[in-house]
Design a protein around this motif. Structure first.
Motif, PDB file in Angstrom:
ATOM      1  N   GLY A  33     -11.353  19.971  -8.994  1.00  0.00           N
ATOM      2  CA  GLY A  33     -12.739  19.557  -8.813  1.00  0.00           C
ATOM      3  C   GLY A  33     -13.020  18.104  -9.157  1.00  0.00           C
ATOM      4  N   TYR A  34     -12.013  17.353  -9.580  1.00  0.00           N
ATOM      5  CA  TYR A  34     -12.210  15.948  -9.937  1.00  0.00           C
ATOM      6  C   TYR A  34     -12.024  15.049  -8.713  1.00  0.00           C
ATOM      7  CZ  TYR A  34     -12.092  17.442 -14.805  1.00  0.00           C
ATOM      8  OH  TYR A  34     -12.368  18.048 -15.996  1.00  0.00           O
ATOM      9  N   VAL A  35     -12.357  13.761  -8.887  1.00  0.00           N
ATOM     10  CA  VAL A  35     -12.311  12.824  -7.767  1.00  0.00           C
ATOM     11  C   VAL A  35     -11.402  11.641  -8.081  1.00  0.00           C
ATOM     12  CG1 VAL A  35     -14.624  13.446  -6.999  1.00  0.00           C
ATOM     13  CG2 VAL A  35     -14.320  11.518  -8.552  1.00  0.00           C
ATOM     14  N   VAL A  36     -10.818  11.106  -7.015  1.00  0.00           N
ATOM     15  CA  VAL A  36     -10.058   9.858  -7.075  1.00  0.00           C
ATOM     16  C   VAL A  36     -10.869   8.821  -6.303  1.00  0.00           C
ATOM     17  CG1 VAL A  36      -7.947   8.667  -6.415  1.00  0.00           C
ATOM     18  CG2 VAL A  36      -7.840  11.033  -7.236  1.00  0.00           C
ATOM     19  N   SER A  37     -11.270   7.762  -6.969  1.00  0.00           N
ATOM     20  CA  SER A  37     -12.136   6.770  -6.333  1.00  0.00           C
ATOM     21  C   SER A  37     -11.416   5.440  -6.157  1.00  0.00           C
ATOM     22  CB  SER A  37     -13.411   6.561  -7.158  1.00  0.00           C
ATOM     23  OG  SER A  37     -13.099   6.089  -8.456  1.00  0.00           O
ATOM     24  N   ASN A  38     -11.889   4.690  -5.144  1.00  0.00           N
ATOM     25  CA  ASN A  38     -11.453   3.312  -4.894  1.00  0.00           C
ATOM     26  C   ASN A  38      -9.951   3.181  -4.647  1.00  0.00           C
ATOM     27  OD1 ASN A  38     -14.137   2.239  -5.286  1.00  0.00           O
ATOM     28  ND2 ASN A  38     -13.833   2.613  -7.468  1.00  0.00           N
ATOM     29  N   LEU A  39      -9.392   4.158  -3.934  1.00  0.00           N
ATOM     30  CA  LEU A  39      -8.006   4.040  -3.491  1.00  0.00           C
ATOM     31  C   LEU A  39      -7.901   2.900  -2.478  1.00  0.00           C
ATOM     32  CD1 LEU A  39      -5.059   5.248  -3.067  1.00  0.00           C
ATOM     33  CD2 LEU A  39      -6.082   6.514  -1.166  1.00  0.00           C
ATOM     34  N   LYS A  40      -6.948   2.007  -2.684  1.00  0.00           N
ATOM     35  CA  LYS A  40      -6.733   0.904  -1.752  1.00  0.00           C
ATOM     36  C   LYS A  40      -5.258   0.826  -1.403  1.00  0.00           C
ATOM     37  CE  LYS A  40      -7.303  -4.092  -1.099  1.00  0.00           C
ATOM     38  NZ  LYS A  40      -7.741  -5.374  -1.720  1.00  0.00           N
ATOM     39  N   ILE A  41      -4.976   0.812  -0.108  1.00  0.00           N
ATOM     40  CA  ILE A  41      -3.596   0.675   0.360  1.00  0.00           C
ATOM     41  C   ILE A  41      -3.574  -0.324   1.509  1.00  0.00           C
ATOM     42  CG2 ILE A  41      -1.587   1.823   1.344  1.00  0.00           C
ATOM     43  CD1 ILE A  41      -2.575   4.440   0.174  1.00  0.00           C
ATOM     44  N   VAL A  42      -2.783  -1.368   1.354  1.00  0.00           N
ATOM     45  CA  VAL A  42      -2.511  -2.302   2.441  1.00  0.00           C
ATOM     46  C   VAL A  42      -1.016  -2.216   2.689  1.00  0.00           C
ATOM     47  CG1 VAL A  42      -2.612  -4.677   3.246  1.00  0.00           C
ATOM     48  CG2 VAL A  42      -4.424  -3.786   1.768  1.00  0.00           C
ATOM     49  N   PHE A  43      -0.638  -1.593   3.794  1.00  0.00           N
ATOM     50  CA  PHE A  43       0.751  -1.206   4.018  1.00  0.00           C
ATOM     51  C   PHE A  43       1.288  -1.946   5.232  1.00  0.00           C
ATOM     52  CE2 PHE A  43       4.183   1.851   5.007  1.00  0.00           C
ATOM     53  CZ  PHE A  43       4.729   1.989   3.743  1.00  0.00           C
ATOM     54  N   ASN A  44       2.290  -2.788   5.018  1.00  0.00           N
ATOM     55  CA  ASN A  44       2.796  -3.640   6.083  1.00  0.00           C
ATOM     56  C   ASN A  44       4.169  -3.219   6.600  1.00  0.00           C
ATOM     57  OD1 ASN A  44       0.544  -5.396   5.940  1.00  0.00           O
ATOM     58  ND2 ASN A  44       1.433  -6.366   4.135  1.00  0.00           N
ATOM     59  N   LYS A  45       4.730  -2.162   6.043  1.00  0.00           N
ATOM     60  CA  LYS A  45       6.074  -1.752   6.437  1.00  0.00           C
ATOM     61  C   LYS A  45       5.998  -0.809   7.626  1.00  0.00           C
ATOM     62  CE  LYS A  45      10.450  -0.065   4.567  1.00  0.00           C
ATOM     63  NZ  LYS A  45      11.139   0.500   3.387  1.00  0.00           N
ATOM     64  N   LYS A  46       6.276  -1.336   8.790  1.00  0.00           N
ATOM     65  CA  LYS A  46       6.167  -0.558  10.009  1.00  0.00           C
ATOM     66  C   LYS A  46       7.240   0.527  10.057  1.00  0.00           C
ATOM     67  CE  LYS A  46       4.422  -2.021  14.497  1.00  0.00           C
ATOM     68  NZ  LYS A  46       4.529  -3.032  15.557  1.00  0.00           N
ATOM     69  N   TYR A  47       6.887   1.647  10.685  1.00  0.00           N
ATOM     70  CA  TYR A  47       7.778   2.776  10.948  1.00  0.00           C
ATOM     71  C   TYR A  47       8.107   3.605   9.710  1.00  0.00           C
ATOM     72  CZ  TYR A  47       8.347   0.036  15.168  1.00  0.00           C
ATOM     73  OH  TYR A  47       8.108  -0.698  16.289  1.00  0.00           O
ATOM     74  N   ASP A  48       7.574   3.268   8.547  1.00  0.00           N
ATOM     75  CA  ASP A  48       7.720   4.135   7.387  1.00  0.00           C
ATOM     76  C   ASP A  48       6.503   5.049   7.383  1.00  0.00           C
ATOM     77  OD1 ASP A  48       8.688   5.276   5.161  1.00  0.00           O
ATOM     78  OD2 ASP A  48       8.583   3.507   3.886  1.00  0.00           O
ATOM     79  N   LEU A  49       6.566   6.134   8.140  1.00  0.00           N
ATOM     80  CA  LEU A  49       5.400   6.960   8.424  1.00  0.00           C
ATOM     81  C   LEU A  49       4.905   7.698   7.190  1.00  0.00           C
ATOM     82  CD1 LEU A  49       6.614   8.502  11.808  1.00  0.00           C
ATOM     83  CD2 LEU A  49       5.034   6.596  11.488  1.00  0.00           C
ATOM     84  N   GLY A  50       3.576   7.781   7.054  1.00  0.00           N
ATOM     85  CA  GLY A  50       2.962   8.540   5.976  1.00  0.00           C
ATOM     86  C   GLY A  50       2.292   7.665   4.945  1.00  0.00           C
ATOM     87  N   VAL A  51       0.951   7.477   5.064  1.00  0.00           N
ATOM     88  CA  VAL A  51       0.219   6.601   4.153  1.00  0.00           C
ATOM     89  C   VAL A  51      -1.082   7.282   3.742  1.00  0.00           C
ATOM     90  CG1 VAL A  51      -0.824   4.335   3.823  1.00  0.00           C
ATOM     91  CG2 VAL A  51       1.178   4.569   5.300  1.00  0.00           C
ATOM     92  N   GLY A  52      -1.308   7.404   2.439  1.00  0.00           N
ATOM     93  CA  GLY A  52      -2.515   7.990   1.877  1.00  0.00           C
ATOM     94  C   GLY A  52      -2.317   8.128   0.382  1.00  0.00           C
ATOM     95  N   LEU A  53      -3.210   8.841  -0.298  1.00  0.00           N
ATOM     96  CA  LEU A  53      -2.953   9.135  -1.703  1.00  0.00           C
ATOM     97  C   LEU A  53      -1.578   9.791  -1.815  1.00  0.00           C
ATOM     98  CD1 LEU A  53      -4.017   9.286  -4.653  1.00  0.00           C
ATOM     99  CD2 LEU A  53      -4.839  11.591  -4.095  1.00  0.00           C
ATOM    100  N   PHE A  54      -1.327  10.739  -0.900  1.00  0.00           N
ATOM    101  CA  PHE A  54       0.005  11.298  -0.689  1.00  0.00           C
ATOM    102  C   PHE A  54       0.510  10.761   0.644  1.00  0.00           C
ATOM    103  CE2 PHE A  54      -2.038  14.154  -3.571  1.00  0.00           C
ATOM    104  CZ  PHE A  54      -1.041  14.624  -4.403  1.00  0.00           C
ATOM    105  N   GLY A  55       1.749  10.292   0.659  1.00  0.00           N
ATOM    106  CA  GLY A  55       2.302   9.820   1.919  1.00  0.00           C
ATOM    107  C   GLY A  55       2.702  10.981   2.800  1.00  0.00           C
ATOM    108  N   ASN A  56       3.697  11.732   2.349  1.00  0.00           N
ATOM    109  CA  ASN A  56       4.173  12.908   3.069  1.00  0.00           C
ATOM    110  C   ASN A  56       4.242  14.088   2.109  1.00  0.00           C
ATOM    111  OD1 ASN A  56       5.393  11.969   5.934  1.00  0.00           O
ATOM    112  ND2 ASN A  56       5.683  10.353   4.405  1.00  0.00           N
ATOM    113  N   ALA A  57       3.570  15.165   2.463  1.00  0.00           N
ATOM    114  CA  ALA A  57       3.639  16.402   1.689  1.00  0.00           C
ATOM    115  C   ALA A  57       4.505  17.378   2.476  1.00  0.00           C
ATOM    116  CB  ALA A  57       2.247  16.973   1.455  1.00  0.00           C
ATOM    117  N   GLY A  58       5.590  17.840   1.860  1.00  0.00           N
ATOM    118  CA  GLY A  58       6.611  18.602   2.570  1.00  0.00           C
ATOM    119  C   GLY A  58       6.209  20.019   2.913  1.00  0.00           C
ATOM    120  N   LEU A  59       7.172  20.759   3.469  1.00  0.00           N
ATOM    121  CA  LEU A  59       6.947  22.127   3.920  1.00  0.00           C
ATOM    122  C   LEU A  59       6.338  22.990   2.818  1.00  0.00           C
ATOM    123  CD1 LEU A  59      10.237  22.793   5.920  1.00  0.00           C
ATOM    124  CD2 LEU A  59       7.920  22.774   6.844  1.00  0.00           C
ATOM    125  N   GLY A  60       5.267  23.701   3.165  1.00  0.00           N
ATOM    126  CA  GLY A  60       4.630  24.612   2.226  1.00  0.00           C
ATOM    127  C   GLY A  60       3.742  23.952   1.200  1.00  0.00           C
TER     128      GLY A  60
END
Length: 345
Positions: A33-60
């Motif tokens: 129920g808590y919040v994460v505020s003011n996340l900032k990501i400037v991502f310049n590495k092309k083809y490294d897919l997956g950008v967010g608080l979590f980049g890639n969350a795996g199976l399941g």
């Protein structure tokens, strides 16, 4: 599991958890129920897919009970979302204000990619919402998710942020044929289900646009019990001609209505009303102006209070319509009785 609210404003550019497909996050993350505020990501590495608080969350994997406030992401890679670049399950989460932008492909208000296409594993979003703008300068942007694998489900959720797809020098997804945008989901594959959702933001793009779902192919998916913004665009709710639509309604959010509920021409025999203004812009201003989390939550509380007030106003209108219906029914019965008396005379 989070134990407190987290403010990430001290980070110039956050490194995503599970930063690439070879090192994904596995398991369940409970925001409690808590919040994460003011996340900032400037991502310049092309083809490294997956950008967010979590980049890639795996199976399941599952991310639940988490709020994001004022995320700002600008990425040159694909699979971009406020909560995750790619994820399998998102439950009871939200993202308010800010924007997620990719110069590549797949920008979503919550997650860029839902499910796992290479292993044909469906994804799920439920009881969640986003007011975050999703922008792709290449291809595919969606209010909640940009791309959803076969048989994925989005339910009991809504999106209000703007969805914009341009071709301003960005890279087109090699799996698609052009610019695709959808108010809930950009690219829904066969068997996907969108139900009990609302797509109320503005949706714009060049090629394959749907106010609920886009698609450049003739995918067969189902949309049921949903509403979409009719005022902003003449686009259909879904681009695919094979989409199965059940109880899908367009709503003109700026319209006012006048109903004749009596036999006279005076205003006393008319009912005039409009869909209440939810003042989303003022809520977004509170979120994006850099205020503390407590102030932002107070703004949300005020918004919810107004929502309940508007709900009460609509309830009063419903009660008046029911009363008018009873009066009209009684008048009709009296008219039929009078006609019968005249005929028998």
């Amino acid at each position: 599991m989070l134990a407190n609210n987290i403010d990430l404003s001290a980070y110039d550019s956050w490194t995503p958890i599970g930063k690439n497909r070879n090192l994904p996050f596995y398991g369940t993350f409970d925001g409690n129920g808590y919040v994460v505020s003011n996340l900032k990501i400037v991502f310049n590495k092309k083809y490294d897919l997956g950008v967010g608080l979590f980049g890639n969350a795996g199976l399941g994997s599952e991310i639940k009970n988490l709020g994001m406030i004022n995320p700002f992401i600008h990425s040159e890679s694909g699979w971009v979302g406020s909560i995750a670049g790619s994820c399998f399950k998102v439950t009871n989460c939200y993202s308010i204000g800010g924007s997620v932008t990719t110069t590549c492909y797949d920008a979503g208000g919550l997650t860029g990619v839902l499910g796992n296409n290479s292993e044909s594993k469906p994804g799920y979003i439920g009881y969640s919402y986003s007011t975050t703008n999703a922008i792709s300068m290449g291809s595919q942007a969606g209010g909640l998710a940009a791309y959803a694998t076969k048989d994925s489900v989005i339910e009991y959720s809504f999106a209000i942020g703007d969805v914009v797809v341009t071709d301003k020098g960005g890279e087109i997804n090699p799996l698609t044929a052009g610019c695709i945008a959808g108010g809930i989901m950009a690219n829904a594959q066969d068997g996907c289900l969108i139900r009990n959702c609302a797509a109320l933001g503005n949706v714009s793009g060049k090629d394959y646009i749907g106010m609920i779902a886009g698609n450049e192919t003739n995918s067969i998916y189902t949309v049921e019990n949903c509403i979409y913004n009719l005022a902003d665009s003449l686009n259909a709710p879904c681009y695919s001609p094979n989409a199965i639509l059940n109880n899908v309604v367009g709503v003109n959010l700026s319209s006012s209505f006048v109903l004749q509920i009596g036999i006279h021409s005076q205003k006393s025999s008319q009912l005039e009303f409009s869909i209440p203004d939810l003042n989303l812009s003022s809520l977004e201003y509170s979120v994006t102006s850099g205020v503390e989390v407590e102030s932002t939550l107070d703004a949300i509380d005020k918004f919810l209070e107004k929502l309940w007030q508007d709900s009460s106003a609509l309830g009063a209108i419903e009660n008046r319509l029911e009363s008018a219906l009873e009066e009209i029914s009684a008048a009709y019965d009296n008219l039929v009785s009078t006609q019968s008396t005249i005929r028998d005379a």
